[in-house]
Design an enzyme around this catalytic site. Structure first.
Site, short mmCIF file in Angstrom:
data_model
loop_
_atom_site.label_atom_id
_atom_site.label_comp_id
_atom_site.label_asym_id
_atom_site.label_seq_id
_atom_site.Cartn_x
_atom_site.Cartn_y
_atom_site.Cartn_z
N PRO A 28 47.41 38.83 30.87
CA PRO A 28 47.17 40.36 30.98
C PRO A 28 45.92 40.76 30.26
O PRO A 28 45.92 40.53 29.10
CB PRO A 28 48.42 40.92 30.64
CG PRO A 28 49.39 39.83 30.36
CD PRO A 28 48.77 38.44 30.53
N GLU A 29 45.21 41.28 30.46
CA GLU A 29 44.12 42.08 29.70
C GLU A 29 44.56 43.48 29.84
O GLU A 29 45.65 43.85 30.09
CB GLU A 29 42.73 41.68 30.39
CG GLU A 29 42.10 40.25 30.67
CD GLU A 29 40.77 40.27 31.37
OE1 GLU A 29 39.99 41.26 31.05
OE2 GLU A 29 40.68 39.22 32.00
N ARG A 41 22.25 39.19 17.39
CA ARG A 41 23.15 38.04 17.73
C ARG A 41 22.40 37.21 19.13
O ARG A 41 21.85 37.80 19.86
CB ARG A 41 24.41 38.64 18.48
CG ARG A 41 25.16 39.51 17.40
CD ARG A 41 25.55 38.66 16.06
NE ARG A 41 26.57 37.40 16.31
CZ ARG A 41 27.70 37.89 16.10
NH1 ARG A 41 28.18 38.83 15.67
NH2 ARG A 41 28.79 36.61 16.68
#
Length: 287
Positions: free
Chosen positions: A2-3, A166
């Site tokens: 589950p997100e 990044r």
DNA sequence: CCCACGACCTGTGGGC
DNA sequence: TGCCCACAGGTCGTGG
């Protein structure tokens, strides 16, 4: 696992039966999930009332009428089922239909209303703990978490700062719960496809205008998925047993070889392994 | 900081 | 039908 949308769906399903109701019986059918349960887990919960059931990132937080919060994480395969008693032999003594999956039924909560909430988790990557409420934010599980993606704190400026300099792709960075808390593999793939951003492009090199579209793409996809009751892949179901249906709206996830669904794009969805996880994307429109 | 990889644990689905 | 391998929604840690 589950997100965020699935956890939020679970929260919404459990809240009506758990909030404001005393737990009359708690059963831990094994001493551990991913981690050992607190030794006095059952004792501390029995007789307690979950005043409010909340969600932070992918955690469910049961605020107790005691000094602790019941913290629950579903890992990859955790789910809850609610069952109602089929009858009452004596006042307060209920009986239930046979458990369909007793092997993976690890934790059972019973309320004074007779409702039974069972936690199933075949892989046992999920965990539960009792954490002092006053210092919850200082707990290692929570202290480093980034903003909720649906909150106002999550905006283009935040992403710009987080991505600055990044070299990793946005796919990897968006999975980092310190940057934004609650996204997982599926919804990151979906959001990047909607925003037409390559998962691999160095995050620091994504133009500000693109980043600005990524934020609403993430918020939209999460909101739509929550509205659809989450996604049902293998074992996720809503607590009432109903299946979420957002998986039918996936544009990339598990769709390799199939046409990109973005407007005006004739690309074909590809799958690549990135940082050990499957990344689904359209090589044509995601730049 | 970046990346690749393995670990945790169990089940399932595909290919042969 | 059976066997073996790849892979699964999430974290966490190690080592280069």
């Amino acid at each position: 696992m589950p997100e965020l949308p699935e956890v939020e769906t679970v929260r919404g399903g459990l809240a009506p039966v758990l909030e404001g109701v005393r737990l009359t019986r708690v059963e831990a059918r094994r001493p551990d999930l991913r981690f050992p349960l607190p030794v006095n887990f059952v004792q501390l919960l029995t007789g307690a009332t979950i005043v409010k059931l909340e969600r932070r990132a992918k955690y469910l937080l049961g605020r107790l009428d005691r000094e602790d919060t019941l913290v629950m994480h579903l890992g990859m395969s955790g789910r809850f089922e609610i069952s109602r008693p089929e009858g009452e032999t004596r006042p307060g003594l209920f009986h239930y239909a046979p458990d369909p999956d007793p092997k993976h039924a690890h934790i059972v909560f019973e309320t004074e209303a007779g409702t039974r909430v069972t936690y199933y988790d075949p892989r046992r990557f999920g965990y539960m703990a009792l954490v002092n409420t006053a210092t919850l934010d200082l707990h290692p599980w929570f202290s480093g978490l980034g903003p909720e993606p649906l909150s106002d704190a999550f905006d283009a400026a935040h992403l710009k700062t987080a991505f600055a300099g990044r070299k990793q792709g946005p796919k990897t960075l968006l999975l980092d719960q310190r940057i934004v808390a609650g996204l997982g593999n599926i919804y990151v793939c979906e959001a990047l496809n909607r925003a037409r951003i390559s998962p691999f492009r160095p995050a620091g090199a994504i133009p500000a205008a693109k980043l600005a579209t990524l934020v609403p793409a993430i918020k939209d996809i999460l909101a739509e998925a929550i509205a659809a009751g989450g996604s049902t892949l293998r074992d996720f179901a809503q607590t009432d047993g109903a299946l979420g249906y957002f998986q039918h709206s996936f544009r990339t996830y598990d769709r390799q070889g199939q046409p990109c669904r973005n407007l005006g794009c004739s690309g074909v969805i590809d799958r690549e392994v990135q940082a050990g996880r499957s990344t689904f994307f359209c090589p044509v429109c995601q730049k």
